[in-house]
Scaffold this active site. Structure first.
Site, PDB file in Angstrom:
ATOM      1  N   LYS A 126       4.423 -11.890  29.930  1.00 34.92           N
ATOM      2  CA  LYS A 126       3.611 -12.504  28.867  1.00 34.92           C
ATOM      3  C   LYS A 126       3.340 -11.563  27.702  1.00 34.92           C
ATOM      4  O   LYS A 126       3.015 -12.013  26.605  1.00 34.92           O
ATOM      5  CB  LYS A 126       2.313 -13.071  29.429  1.00 34.92           C
ATOM      6  CG  LYS A 126       2.553 -14.375  30.180  1.00 34.92           C
ATOM      7  CD  LYS A 126       1.397 -15.319  30.037  1.00 34.92           C
ATOM      8  CE  LYS A 126       1.695 -16.660  30.668  1.00 34.92           C
ATOM      9  NZ  LYS A 126       1.942 -16.558  32.141  1.00 34.92           N
ATOM     10  N   SER A 159      -7.486 -17.083  32.058  1.00 40.16           N
ATOM     11  CA  SER A 159      -8.103 -16.164  33.019  1.00 40.16           C
ATOM     12  C   SER A 159      -7.013 -15.321  33.660  1.00 40.16           C
ATOM     13  O   SER A 159      -7.260 -14.532  34.538  1.00 40.16           O
ATOM     14  CB  SER A 159      -8.853 -16.959  34.086  1.00 40.16           C
ATOM     15  OG  SER A 159      -7.985 -17.900  34.661  1.00 40.16           O
ATOM     16  N   GLU A 218       9.122 -24.498  40.071  1.00 35.35           N
ATOM     17  CA  GLU A 218       7.663 -24.639  40.052  1.00 35.35           C
ATOM     18  C   GLU A 218       7.139 -24.923  41.454  1.00 35.35           C
ATOM     19  O   GLU A 218       7.908 -25.263  42.356  1.00 35.35           O
ATOM     20  CB  GLU A 218       7.242 -25.727  39.047  1.00 35.35           C
ATOM     21  CG  GLU A 218       7.707 -27.104  39.391  1.00 35.35           C
ATOM     22  CD  GLU A 218       7.375 -28.132  38.299  1.00 35.35           C
ATOM     23  OE1 GLU A 218       6.669 -27.796  37.327  1.00 35.35           O
ATOM     24  OE2 GLU A 218       7.812 -29.282  38.437  1.00 35.35           O
ATOM     25  N   GLY A 240       2.604 -28.678  42.371  1.00 32.44           N
ATOM     26  CA  GLY A 240       2.400 -28.871  40.934  1.00 32.44           C
ATOM     27  C   GLY A 240       3.718 -29.135  40.242  1.00 32.44           C
ATOM     28  O   GLY A 240       4.150 -28.374  39.371  1.00 32.44           O
ATOM     29  N   ASP A 265       4.774 -31.113  37.976  1.00 40.90           N
ATOM     30  CA  ASP A 265       4.695 -31.914  36.738  1.00 40.90           C
ATOM     31  C   ASP A 265       5.951 -31.752  35.889  1.00 40.90           C
ATOM     32  O   ASP A 265       6.397 -32.699  35.246  1.00 40.90           O
ATOM     33  CB  ASP A 265       3.466 -31.511  35.920  1.00 40.90           C
ATOM     34  CG  ASP A 265       3.527 -30.066  35.501  1.00 40.90           C
ATOM     35  OD1 ASP A 265       3.341 -29.194  36.378  1.00 40.90           O
ATOM     36  OD2 ASP A 265       3.799 -29.786  34.323  1.00 40.90           O
ATOM     37  N   SER A 311       8.677 -12.781  37.344  1.00 40.51           N
ATOM     38  CA  SER A 311       7.860 -12.888  36.128  1.00 40.51           C
ATOM     39  C   SER A 311       6.660 -11.960  36.065  1.00 40.51           C
ATOM     40  O   SER A 311       6.191 -11.646  34.960  1.00 40.51           O
ATOM     41  CB  SER A 311       7.403 -14.338  35.949  1.00 40.51           C
ATOM     42  OG  SER A 311       6.744 -14.792  37.112  1.00 40.51           O
TER      43      SER A 311
HETATM   44  C1  PLP Z   1       2.355 -17.408  32.936  1.00 43.21           C
HETATM   45  C2  PLP Z   1       3.172 -17.026  34.090  1.00 43.21           C
HETATM   46  C3  PLP Z   1       4.216 -17.846  34.561  1.00 43.21           C
HETATM   47  C4  PLP Z   1       4.527 -19.195  33.946  1.00 43.21           C
HETATM   48  O1  PLP Z   1       5.008 -19.033  32.634  1.00 43.21           O
HETATM   49  P1  PLP Z   1       5.132 -20.278  31.630  1.00 43.21           P
HETATM   50  O2  PLP Z   1       5.635 -19.695  30.382  1.00 43.21           O
HETATM   51  O3  PLP Z   1       3.742 -20.862  31.510  1.00 43.21           O
HETATM   52  O4  PLP Z   1       6.044 -21.250  32.273  1.00 43.21           O
HETATM   53  C5  PLP Z   1       4.998 -17.393  35.598  1.00 43.21           C
HETATM   54  N1  PLP Z   1       4.758 -16.210  36.195  1.00 43.21           N
HETATM   55  C6  PLP Z   1       3.752 -15.398  35.794  1.00 43.21           C
HETATM   56  C7  PLP Z   1       3.570 -14.109  36.496  1.00 43.21           C
HETATM   57  C8  PLP Z   1       2.934 -15.772  34.709  1.00 43.21           C
HETATM   58  O5  PLP Z   1       1.949 -14.957  34.321  1.00 43.21           O
END
Ligand code: PLP
Length: 319
Positions: free
Chosen positions: A53, A78, A204, A208, A210, A304
């Site tokens: 992010k 959060s 996903e 959830g 969606d 991620s």
């Molecule tokens: C926010 C986040 C996601 C999901 O990312 P999106 O861009 O909302 O699909 C996945 N893994 C982690 C660790 C995140 O912080």
């Protein structure tokens, strides 16, 4: 509505150079042997503040004009987006205000404040978070940066897949963790440009789904807050930008159970010696569940993030 393009991902990469880490791509002979595939793990758990992010937030804040910089950025989150905006604002020497629930974990509050952001807490049961954020933004002239549905955020998130494919060469399949779809849509832009034959999958939580429902229905489907250990993917709906790209460029959306996430988390700990948060395990869990399809393939997996409270991590892995 103008969807971001791969050119925007390239521009984001130039803004991020020297600020974001070019995270490592790890291999695992054990994973390759067990699934008969060649895995390339893009490790965004090693990104600044512990998740991809940072890429989207830093890209978005970098594009502020002088007046926007003076007033600063505001976000509601959060989770990892809060820390991403807080750190990016500090690096770019601008104020940041993060709106967080009163019952957010103390560690997350401390981390966000530690990056120098002001935190405004609200009561989840009596206050409307979006209305509150809009009001604060208007009062202070701050620019709201949403966690996923913003062209600059999507372009920034796409730089992880761009780095991955530039390092590995073309891939057959790319698996991405999916919440609101910022990472998945950005990754799809990069994959379409750099490895056009690559199949892109968003993964996903089963509870959830969606995104999967939206893809099937052809419009954005909204669900109640899902119960899952993947707290970064408890989003209730995709965004207009992210859905527009996903329905054009993503092959399919898959789901995995919490038990499959824990299995992937254990594999990362045991075999790659790596702490990955539950949400960060979605992509690998989805690839493993697709065992027949990945055999003999070059498989990219975007891990991620790695931000998980250690007590919770231990409890999840306890036999
Ligand atoms: C926010 C986040 C996601 C999901 O990312 P999106 O861009 O909302 O699909 C996945 N893994 C982690 C660790 C995140 O912080």
């Amino acid at each position: 509505m103008q969807l971001p393009t791969y050119d925007d991902v390239v521009a984001a990469a130039a803004r991020l150079a020297g600020h974001a880490h070019a995270t490592p791509v790890l291999r695992s002979a054990t994973a390759d042997a067990r699934w008969g595939a060649r895995f390339f793990f893009k490790c965004e758990n090693f990104q600044r503040m512990g998740a991809f992010k940072f890429r989207g937030a830093f890209n978005a804040l970098s594009k502020f004009d002088a007046a926007q910089r003076r007033a600063g950025a505001i976000a509601f989150s959060s989770g990892n987006h809060a820390q991403a905006v807080a750190l990016s604002a500090r690096l770019l020497a601008m104020p940041a205000l993060i709106v967080m629930p009163q019952d957010a974990p103390a560690a997350k509050l401390a981390a966000t404040r530690g990056y120098g952001a002001e935190v405004r807490q609200y009561d989840r049961f009596s206050e409307d978070r979006e209305a509150l954020t809009q009001r604060l933004a208007a009062e202070r002239g701050m620019t709201l940066i949403p966690p996923y549905d913003h062209p600059d955020v999507i372009a920034g998130q796409g730089t992880a897949a761009k780095e991955l494919i530039e390092e590995t060469g073309p891939l057959d399949r790319l698996y991405v963790c999916l919440g609101g779809g910022g990472l998945t849509s950005g990754s799809a832009l990069a994959a379409r440009a750099l490895s056009p034959a690559c199949q892109v999958y968003g993964v996903e939580p089963e509870a959830g789904n969606d995104g999967q429902q939206s893809l099937r229905a052809g419009h954005i489907v909204q669900i109640p807050v899902p119960t899952t250990i993947a707290d970064g993917a408890q989003t209730q709906h995709l965004g207009n930008y992210t859905f527009g790209i996903i329905r054009r460029d993503v092959t399919d959306i898959l789901t995995v159970s919490d038990a499959q996430l824990v299995e992937a988390m254990r594999f990362f700990a045991e075999r790659l010696k790596m702490v990955v948060e539950p949400t960060g395990c979605l992509a690998f869990a989805g690839a493993c569940a697709d065992a027949a399809a990945i055999r003999g393939q070059r498989v990219g997996v975007i891990i991620s993030g790695g931000n998980v409270d250690l007590a919770r991590y231990a409890a999840l892995l306890a036999p």
